[in-house]
Design a protein around this motif. Structure first.
Motif, mmCIF file in Angstrom:
data_model
loop_
_atom_site.group_PDB
_atom_site.id
_atom_site.type_symbol
_atom_site.label_atom_id
_atom_site.label_comp_id
_atom_site.label_asym_id
_atom_site.label_seq_id
_atom_site.Cartn_x
_atom_site.Cartn_y
_atom_site.Cartn_z
ATOM 1 N N UNK A 78 0.841 -1.362 0.099
ATOM 2 C CA UNK A 78 -0.041 -0.022 0.026
ATOM 3 C C UNK A 78 0.760 1.478 -0.024
ATOM 4 N N UNK A 79 2.081 1.351 0.803
ATOM 5 C CA UNK A 79 2.867 2.548 0.946
ATOM 6 C C UNK A 79 3.342 2.802 -0.595
ATOM 7 N N UNK A 80 4.168 1.620 -1.031
ATOM 8 C CA UNK A 80 4.712 2.158 -2.589
ATOM 9 C C UNK A 80 3.715 2.430 -3.584
ATOM 10 N N UNK A 81 2.473 1.758 -3.364
ATOM 11 C CA UNK A 81 1.448 2.275 -4.307
ATOM 12 C C UNK A 81 1.059 3.784 -4.061
ATOM 13 N N UNK A 82 0.802 4.110 -2.949
ATOM 14 C CA UNK A 82 0.516 5.568 -2.683
ATOM 15 C C UNK A 82 1.453 6.452 -2.940
ATOM 16 N N UNK A 83 2.851 6.109 -2.692
ATOM 17 C CA UNK A 83 3.927 7.118 -3.462
ATOM 18 C C UNK A 83 3.844 7.091 -4.907
ATOM 19 N N UNK A 84 3.550 5.929 -5.618
ATOM 20 C CA UNK A 84 3.495 6.079 -7.062
ATOM 21 C C UNK A 84 2.314 6.874 -7.209
ATOM 22 N N UNK A 85 1.147 6.571 -6.856
ATOM 23 C CA UNK A 85 -0.125 7.583 -7.060
ATOM 24 C C UNK A 85 0.239 9.064 -6.864
ATOM 25 N N UNK A 86 0.879 9.444 -5.867
ATOM 26 C CA UNK A 86 1.329 10.907 -5.608
ATOM 27 C C UNK A 86 2.081 11.342 -6.766
ATOM 28 N N UNK A 87 3.059 10.634 -7.175
ATOM 29 C CA UNK A 87 3.932 11.128 -8.110
ATOM 30 C C UNK A 87 3.186 11.226 -9.623
ATOM 31 N N UNK A 88 2.397 10.314 -9.945
ATOM 32 C CA UNK A 88 1.495 10.389 -10.995
ATOM 33 C C UNK A 88 0.749 11.626 -10.967
ATOM 34 N N UNK A 89 0.054 11.783 -9.566
ATOM 35 C CA UNK A 89 -0.829 13.036 -9.483
ATOM 36 C C UNK A 89 -0.112 14.483 -9.719
ATOM 37 N N UNK A 90 1.198 14.510 -9.635
ATOM 38 C CA UNK A 90 2.046 15.567 -9.980
ATOM 39 C C UNK A 90 2.615 15.418 -11.321
ATOM 40 N N UNK A 91 2.006 14.672 -12.086
ATOM 41 C CA UNK A 91 2.604 14.460 -13.637
ATOM 42 C C UNK A 91 4.075 14.004 -13.851
ATOM 43 N N UNK A 92 4.541 13.331 -12.661
ATOM 44 C CA UNK A 92 5.990 12.718 -12.732
ATOM 45 C C UNK A 92 5.673 11.246 -12.982
ATOM 46 N N UNK A 93 6.788 10.704 -13.902
ATOM 47 C CA UNK A 93 6.970 9.244 -14.223
ATOM 48 C C UNK A 93 8.362 8.973 -13.657
ATOM 49 N N UNK A 94 8.289 8.003 -12.872
ATOM 50 C CA UNK A 94 9.736 7.586 -12.254
ATOM 51 C C UNK A 94 10.623 7.313 -13.100
ATOM 52 N N UNK A 95 10.136 6.390 -14.066
ATOM 53 C CA UNK A 95 10.785 5.570 -15.212
ATOM 54 C C UNK A 95 11.720 4.355 -15.145
ATOM 55 N N UNK A 96 12.127 4.369 -13.536
ATOM 56 C CA UNK A 96 13.052 3.092 -13.075
ATOM 57 C C UNK A 96 12.727 2.435 -12.018
ATOM 58 N N UNK A 97 11.393 2.092 -11.842
ATOM 59 C CA UNK A 97 10.868 1.585 -10.805
ATOM 60 C C UNK A 97 11.349 -0.153 -10.780
ATOM 61 N N UNK A 98 12.047 -0.481 -9.627
ATOM 62 C CA UNK A 98 12.324 -1.830 -9.625
ATOM 63 C C UNK A 98 12.644 -2.185 -8.032
ATOM 64 N N UNK A 99 12.899 -3.280 -7.574
ATOM 65 C CA UNK A 99 13.076 -3.458 -6.239
ATOM 66 C C UNK A 99 14.254 -2.748 -5.579
ATOM 67 N N UNK A 100 15.168 -2.536 -5.871
ATOM 68 C CA UNK A 100 16.273 -1.816 -5.551
ATOM 69 C C UNK A 100 15.803 -0.316 -5.165
ATOM 70 N N UNK A 101 14.842 0.090 -5.881
ATOM 71 C CA UNK A 101 14.802 1.473 -5.703
ATOM 72 C C UNK A 101 13.345 1.864 -4.837
ATOM 73 N N UNK A 102 13.101 0.876 -3.959
ATOM 74 C CA UNK A 102 12.062 0.940 -3.014
ATOM 75 C C UNK A 102 12.592 0.484 -1.650
ATOM 76 N N UNK A 103 12.978 1.493 -0.763
ATOM 77 C CA UNK A 103 13.155 0.994 0.457
ATOM 78 C C UNK A 103 11.896 0.884 1.822
ATOM 79 N N UNK A 104 12.394 -0.086 2.566
ATOM 80 C CA UNK A 104 11.534 -0.196 3.537
ATOM 81 C C UNK A 104 11.994 -0.111 4.833
ATOM 82 N N UNK A 105 11.415 0.816 5.702
ATOM 83 C CA UNK A 105 11.903 1.337 6.863
ATOM 84 C C UNK A 105 11.592 0.187 8.072
#
Length: 410
Positions: free
Chosen positions: A106-133
């Motif tokens: 849910x957290x990583x999807x909420x983050x991606x939803x926020x990026x898209x709401x700002x017209x931002x495309x990440x381009x390089x989503x992969x497991x190495x680019x998602x940190x879990x605290x």
């Protein structure tokens, strides 16, 4: 700036170090000046400025030029990346219980939803680019260096993402990377997280997901996300409700916070946030032209609500009296979750107080067995100013997990 204490990561554009920055730990990204031009650096800075969200890594201050390298100070996440969690289990400190898995997804999807709401495309989503605290299981999308703005079919950067998480239309060179290709990559990541296996990219499609995940909670949502036909693939806006539902067997809501629900911070606790210390800027023409950051340079301020010492609570003699009709009605309503008494009234009373605290401000009654997650947030100037998450997990009428996490960026 203090000396480096260790290299966190290394990529084709530079290295990331764990260092002290303005009296706090930070992930300092150092990029050789010749590897990135000023225009791309300005775009990266603008991306960070517009993506202020608890599930997006935070830029802590101005980008400077030191010793022929661009210095980019980023929020330090005390945790590990999804690559380790999924594929290097022996090195991971995070247990992938259904509850933890739901929080991460849910957290990583909420983050991606926020990026898209700002017209931002990440381009390089992969497991190495998602940190879990660690401790909170907060998922944070990192490495926005390749992110681009996407408006009216035009983008501000070239396509340079990882092919292992590239959508079919990108691999076939029939379409540039877009929000929908981000969604496809996120769908594959979720499937790999749920199945704990590496999926062969060309084979990823709804039929493959159904075969791999079968009847797991996120199966339906992921099938919509990896649809090969670009026109039929779901957007994050269209799929987020399914993701939130799949993340728990209870009710998941995402509603704005009412100011009266948040206790105002005491002046001495958040004084640094309101009056941040000046950034140490190196003499560089980039600093003079860089748009100012509309936020404090301090890191995200996460705090847990203090819990009462329930063992110290003692029942009053009034508990031995005959209950009123209203109290009897309430007791019957919640008898599946609140003990009705017994030899140890102190323990019963403590459990009742815990139930009342957990159920406070929830939009629904707690189920006998299930999970309820409520998120509330308040936005200001395009960024998240305050954010809350309450999570209650019940099993057989007992509260087995209760978290109340708050974030304040004022």
């Amino acid at each position: 700036m203090a000396y480096s204490t260790g290299t966190l990561a290394q990529g084709c554009f530079g290295k990331v170090y764990r260092q002290k920055y303005n009296d706090t730990w930070a992930a300092i990204k150092k990029v050789p000046q010749q590897l990135i031009d000023r225009k791309d650096l300005e775009r990266e800075c603008e991306v960070y400025n517009k993506s202020d969200h608890p599930n997006i890594v935070k830029l802590l201050g101005n980008i400077t030029l030191e010793g022929g390298k661009w210095i980019i100070p980023l929020e330090f996440i005390s945790g590990e990346d999804l690559e380790t969690i999924i594929f290097k289990v022996s090195k991971s400190k995070i247990q992938l219980t259904p509850s933890n898995k739901g929080t991460i997804i849910i957290g990583m999807c909420e983050g991606l939803l926020h990026l898209h709401s700002k017209d931002i495309v990440h381009q390089d989503l992969k497991p190495e680019n998602i940190m879990v605290e660690h401790d909170t299981n907060r998922a944070v999308i990192i490495d926005l260096g390749l992110a681009k703005f996407f408006r009216h079919g035009l983008n501000s950067a070239v396509d340079m993402g990882n092919e292992a998480y590239s959508a079919p239309e990108v691999l076939q060179r029939s379409s540039q990377r877009s929000r929908r290709s981000d969604v496809w990559a996120m769908g594959k990541i979720i499937a790999e997280l749920c199945a704990r296996i590496r999926l062969y990219t060309p084979s990823v499609c709804p039929d493959k997901i159904k075969e791999t995940l079968r009847d797991q909670p996120f199966c339906h949502a992921v099938c919509r996300m990896v649809e090969p036909n670009l026109t039929r693939r779901a957007s994050m806006t269209e799929v987020i409700s399914d993701i939130r539902r799949a993340g728990g067997t209870g009710v998941v809501t995402n509603t704005p916070i009412q100011r009266e629900h948040l206790k105002p911070p005491s002046p001495h606790v958040h004084a640094r946030n309101r009056s941040p210390s000046p950034l140490n800027r190196a003499p560089s023409p980039f600093n003079r032209d860089l748009p100012p950051l509309n936020r404090s340079p301090s890191p995200l301020n996460w705090e847990r609500s203090p819990r009462q010492n329930l063992r110290a609570l003692n029942p009053r003699p009034a508990l031995h009296h005959s209950p009123s009709p209203q109290r009897t009605e309430d007791r019957k309503k919640n008898q599946a979750l609140v003990p009705t008494g017994g030899a140890d009234l102190t323990q019963d009373f403590a459990k009742m107080r815990l139930y009342q605290e957990a159920a406070k401000d929830l939009p629904c009654s707690l189920p006998a067995t299930g999970r309820v997650v409520v998120r509330r947030f308040e936005e200001k100037n395009g960024g998240v100013e305050t954010w809350e998450q309450k999570e209650v997990v019940t099993r057989d009428g007992k509260i087995v997990k209760y978290n109340d996490v708050k974030f304040n960026n004022k």
